[in-house]
Design a protein around this motif. Sequence first.
Motif, PDB file in Angstrom:
ATOM      1  N   PHE A 323       0.834  -1.201   0.000  1.00 37.18           N
ATOM      2  CA  PHE A 323       0.000   0.000   0.000  1.00 37.18           C
ATOM      3  C   PHE A 323       0.868   1.251   0.000  1.00 37.18           C
ATOM      4  O   PHE A 323       0.462   2.304  -0.500  1.00 37.18           O
ATOM      5  N   TYR A 324       2.083   1.142   0.553  1.00 37.84           N
ATOM      6  CA  TYR A 324       2.965   2.291   0.696  1.00 37.84           C
ATOM      7  C   TYR A 324       4.011   2.409  -0.412  1.00 37.84           C
ATOM      8  O   TYR A 324       4.813   3.348  -0.397  1.00 37.84           O
ATOM      9  N   VAL A 325       4.007   1.491  -1.353  1.00 35.60           N
ATOM     10  CA  VAL A 325       5.012   1.524  -2.414  1.00 35.60           C
ATOM     11  C   VAL A 325       4.473   2.280  -3.620  1.00 35.60           C
ATOM     12  O   VAL A 325       3.353   2.038  -4.073  1.00 35.60           O
ATOM     13  N   ARG A 326       5.281   3.195  -4.133  1.00 34.73           N
ATOM     14  CA  ARG A 326       4.934   3.912  -5.358  1.00 34.73           C
ATOM     15  C   ARG A 326       5.873   3.438  -6.461  1.00 34.73           C
ATOM     16  O   ARG A 326       7.085   3.421  -6.278  1.00 34.73           O
ATOM     17  N   ARG A 327       5.275   3.055  -7.579  1.00 37.65           N
ATOM     18  CA  ARG A 327       6.035   2.465  -8.671  1.00 37.65           C
ATOM     19  C   ARG A 327       5.770   3.205  -9.977  1.00 37.65           C
ATOM     20  O   ARG A 327       4.686   3.751 -10.185  1.00 37.65           O
ATOM     21  N   SER A 328       6.762   3.203 -10.851  1.00 38.87           N
ATOM     22  CA  SER A 328       6.574   3.721 -12.206  1.00 38.87           C
ATOM     23  C   SER A 328       7.384   2.867 -13.164  1.00 38.87           C
ATOM     24  O   SER A 328       8.405   2.288 -12.789  1.00 38.87           O
ATOM     25  N   VAL A 329       6.884   2.792 -14.393  1.00 39.34           N
ATOM     26  CA  VAL A 329       7.495   1.935 -15.419  1.00 39.34           C
ATOM     27  C   VAL A 329       7.646   2.734 -16.707  1.00 39.34           C
ATOM     28  O   VAL A 329       6.724   3.455 -17.106  1.00 39.34           O
ATOM     29  N   GLN A 330       8.790   2.604 -17.349  1.00 34.06           N
ATOM     30  CA  GLN A 330       9.024   3.281 -18.620  1.00 34.06           C
ATOM     31  C   GLN A 330       9.700   2.322 -19.596  1.00 34.06           C
ATOM     32  O   GLN A 330      10.573   1.538 -19.217  1.00 34.06           O
ATOM     33  N   LEU A 331       9.285   2.410 -20.840  1.00 41.27           N
ATOM     34  CA  LEU A 331       9.865   1.612 -21.916  1.00 41.27           C
ATOM     35  C   LEU A 331      10.671   2.550 -22.811  1.00 41.27           C
ATOM     36  O   LEU A 331      10.166   3.595 -23.238  1.00 41.27           O
ATOM     37  N   ALA A 332      11.927   2.198 -23.089  1.00 35.00           N
ATOM     38  CA  ALA A 332      12.786   3.009 -23.956  1.00 35.00           C
ATOM     39  C   ALA A 332      13.266   2.157 -25.127  1.00 35.00           C
ATOM     40  O   ALA A 332      13.806   1.066 -24.932  1.00 35.00           O
ATOM     41  N   LYS A 333      13.039   2.660 -26.347  1.00 35.24           N
ATOM     42  CA  LYS A 333      13.468   1.955 -27.549  1.00 35.24           C
ATOM     43  C   LYS A 333      14.679   2.671 -28.141  1.00 35.24           C
ATOM     44  O   LYS A 333      14.674   3.891 -28.306  1.00 35.24           O
ATOM     45  N   PHE A 334      15.703   1.874 -28.448  1.00 31.56           N
ATOM     46  CA  PHE A 334      16.914   2.438 -29.000  1.00 31.56           C
ATOM     47  C   PHE A 334      17.062   2.020 -30.471  1.00 31.56           C
ATOM     48  O   PHE A 334      16.271   1.240 -30.985  1.00 31.56           O
ATOM     49  N   CYS A 335      18.091   2.559 -31.122  1.00 31.55           N
ATOM     50  CA  CYS A 335      18.230   2.407 -32.574  1.00 31.55           C
ATOM     51  C   CYS A 335      18.304   0.949 -32.994  1.00 31.55           C
ATOM     52  O   CYS A 335      18.732   0.083 -32.236  1.00 31.55           O
ATOM     53  N   GLU A 336      17.869   0.682 -34.207  1.00 30.15           N
ATOM     54  CA  GLU A 336      17.872  -0.661 -34.764  1.00 30.15           C
ATOM     55  C   GLU A 336      19.224  -0.954 -35.409  1.00 30.15           C
ATOM     56  O   GLU A 336      19.834  -0.103 -36.041  1.00 30.15           O
ATOM     57  N   ASN A 337      19.689  -2.160 -35.237  1.00 28.04           N
ATOM     58  CA  ASN A 337      20.925  -2.625 -35.871  1.00 28.04           C
ATOM     59  C   ASN A 337      20.660  -3.982 -36.502  1.00 28.04           C
ATOM     60  O   ASN A 337      20.177  -4.899 -35.845  1.00 28.04           O
ATOM     61  N   ASP A 338      20.985  -4.089 -37.783  1.00 31.74           N
ATOM     62  CA  ASP A 338      20.815  -5.363 -38.499  1.00 31.74           C
ATOM     63  C   ASP A 338      19.387  -5.891 -38.403  1.00 31.74           C
ATOM     64  O   ASP A 338      19.160  -7.102 -38.301  1.00 31.74           O
ATOM     65  N   GLY A 339      18.424  -4.962 -38.415  1.00 33.49           N
ATOM     66  CA  GLY A 339      17.022  -5.380 -38.395  1.00 33.49           C
ATOM     67  C   GLY A 339      16.470  -5.648 -37.019  1.00 33.49           C
ATOM     68  O   GLY A 339      15.290  -5.974 -36.878  1.00 33.49           O
ATOM     69  N   TYR A 340      17.305  -5.530 -35.964  1.00 37.15           N
ATOM     70  CA  TYR A 340      16.837  -5.766 -34.601  1.00 37.15           C
ATOM     71  C   TYR A 340      16.673  -4.439 -33.859  1.00 37.15           C
ATOM     72  O   TYR A 340      17.252  -3.418 -34.234  1.00 37.15           O
ATOM     73  N   SER A 341      15.905  -4.487 -32.784  1.00 38.97           N
ATOM     74  CA  SER A 341      15.767  -3.327 -31.905  1.00 38.97           C
ATOM     75  C   SER A 341      16.256  -3.688 -30.511  1.00 38.97           C
ATOM     76  O   SER A 341      16.314  -4.867 -30.130  1.00 38.97           O
ATOM     77  N   LEU A 342      16.616  -2.674 -29.762  1.00 36.38           N
ATOM     78  CA  LEU A 342      17.034  -2.828 -28.370  1.00 36.38           C
ATOM     79  C   LEU A 342      16.080  -2.005 -27.510  1.00 36.38           C
ATOM     80  O   LEU A 342      15.806  -0.842 -27.813  1.00 36.38           O
ATOM     81  N   TYR A 343      15.587  -2.627 -26.450  1.00 34.37           N
ATOM     82  CA  TYR A 343      14.678  -1.939 -25.531  1.00 34.37           C
ATOM     83  C   TYR A 343      15.235  -2.003 -24.113  1.00 34.37           C
ATOM     84  O   TYR A 343      15.866  -2.993 -23.712  1.00 34.37           O
ATOM     85  N   LYS A 344      14.983  -0.943 -23.378  1.00 32.27           N
ATOM     86  CA  LYS A 344      15.289  -0.928 -21.953  1.00 32.27           C
ATOM     87  C   LYS A 344      13.993  -0.701 -21.180  1.00 32.27           C
ATOM     88  O   LYS A 344      13.215   0.202 -21.505  1.00 32.27           O
ATOM     89  N   VAL A 345      13.766  -1.538 -20.179  1.00 30.88           N
ATOM     90  CA  VAL A 345      12.591  -1.408 -19.318  1.00 30.88           C
ATOM     91  C   VAL A 345      13.066  -0.855 -17.979  1.00 30.88           C
ATOM     92  O   VAL A 345      13.913  -1.460 -17.320  1.00 30.88           O
TER      93      VAL A 345
END
Length: 466
Positions: A323-345
């Motif tokens: 009840f006392y915990v405050r949380r937040s979530v963000q998704l970050a997408k970085f540049c594509e290389n060789d057709g793939y993407s990199l994400y940071k959560v």
Amino acid sequence: MSGNGGIDLAAISGASPALSSAADTVSLTHGRLSDIETSALVPQIAAPLDQAIEALAPVKDKLTDAANASKILPSLLGAEGARNYLVLVQNNAEIRATGGLAGALAVLRAHDGRIELVTQSSGSALGMFSPAISVDPNQTTIYSNRLGKFIGDVNLTPDFPTVAASAKAMWESRHSERIEGVIAIDPVVLAHLLDASGPLEVAKDPATTSGLPATLTAGNVVKTLLSDVYTHLEGDSSQDAYFADVSRKIFESVSSGSIPGPKLLDALSKSVSEGRVLVWSAHKPEQEILTQNPLGGSISGPAASGAAFGVYFNDGTGAKMDFYVRRSVQLAKFCENDGYSLYKVRVKQTNTAPPNAATSLPDTVTGAGLHGVPAGFVQTNVVIYGPAFSQVDITRKDGTQVPFASHLHENRPVGTMATRLAPGQSTELEMTFITVVQDSPPNIRVTPTVQPVHDVWRVPEYVGCG
């Protein structure tokens, strides 16, 4: 509503063909427009086309949801015979992946559009299951065999079909009712319903309410059920009884038909969009439709296709400190290389309990250190899912690379690690997923908490290659 006071199932069935036709038409149109390569078009044409595609997308989704609902609602609501549904009322103060500990339980019976409350119980009343209920071994590896031992732990996994099947098996092993579906809600759903219905009078006997409000509103019901009840009532039985009484009265208000239809629909739609309502059916044709929608809560299949991420929380304190915990979530997408993407959560957590929480809060809230976590501290097992066939790479805690556990669930990479926060302390985790092949816009599911979702879901970040 129908003449018998229930939902008019004939009207829903009658509207189904038209809804399905409209959904198919809009979906086909959206698909054809999306297939047009706009890079070669002049701006005067490309810009309106992009606007049309963007405008059609939510219409397409809503029509598809409405069409699917019209196909299964009549049978779900007992058009072909009475149905029993087990309802898990999740306690977000002791967080679990799908919302919270299933402390309060109820059985609803639907028949010919009418819904009645048949039974109320609690997780503690069901007790421990030994031997444990059989659960997918892969998930017990990730979440432990507690998945099959206690109904309060069936939702350590975020996969609601697994949660529901286990809960159904547990209930049927202790009770005579045959369960044909499982529904999960939380107290914030009750708040949304009270926002639609207006204030609710509850028991006024000082001996039983002991300082709790005599009138519950959308503004006080969450704090009352997830915090005040532990301060003013002693013992699981009295707390469970109060929770059951409130839930029963809110259900009676909903089922009586006294809430205007549009307001009720808005309350339920908001609850579903926030991930606070989950539904599973034991009937395969219905379940196949539910798995296509976030309402079904599946971590695989159509509802989890594309660049799908998930951030889930499981309490490790053994108490009601979330009840006392405050949380937040963000998704970050970085540049594509060789057709793939990199994400940071990125996941930020803060323990907002008072500095003297160890002595000012009841033992039932802090846990009193009985499970190895000092009173006032909060321990959380953070579970992060990436898209199918991607890989979880590294995890950083407050900027420093740290070890974590890595698993695979339905071809989705899973990273887990525990955090422990003293009162006033914050921490931020950042988990990196690489070789993401999906090029669709990312989507993310997050455990619903006591907070409004707009406080939890931070604006995504998109970083170019420079």
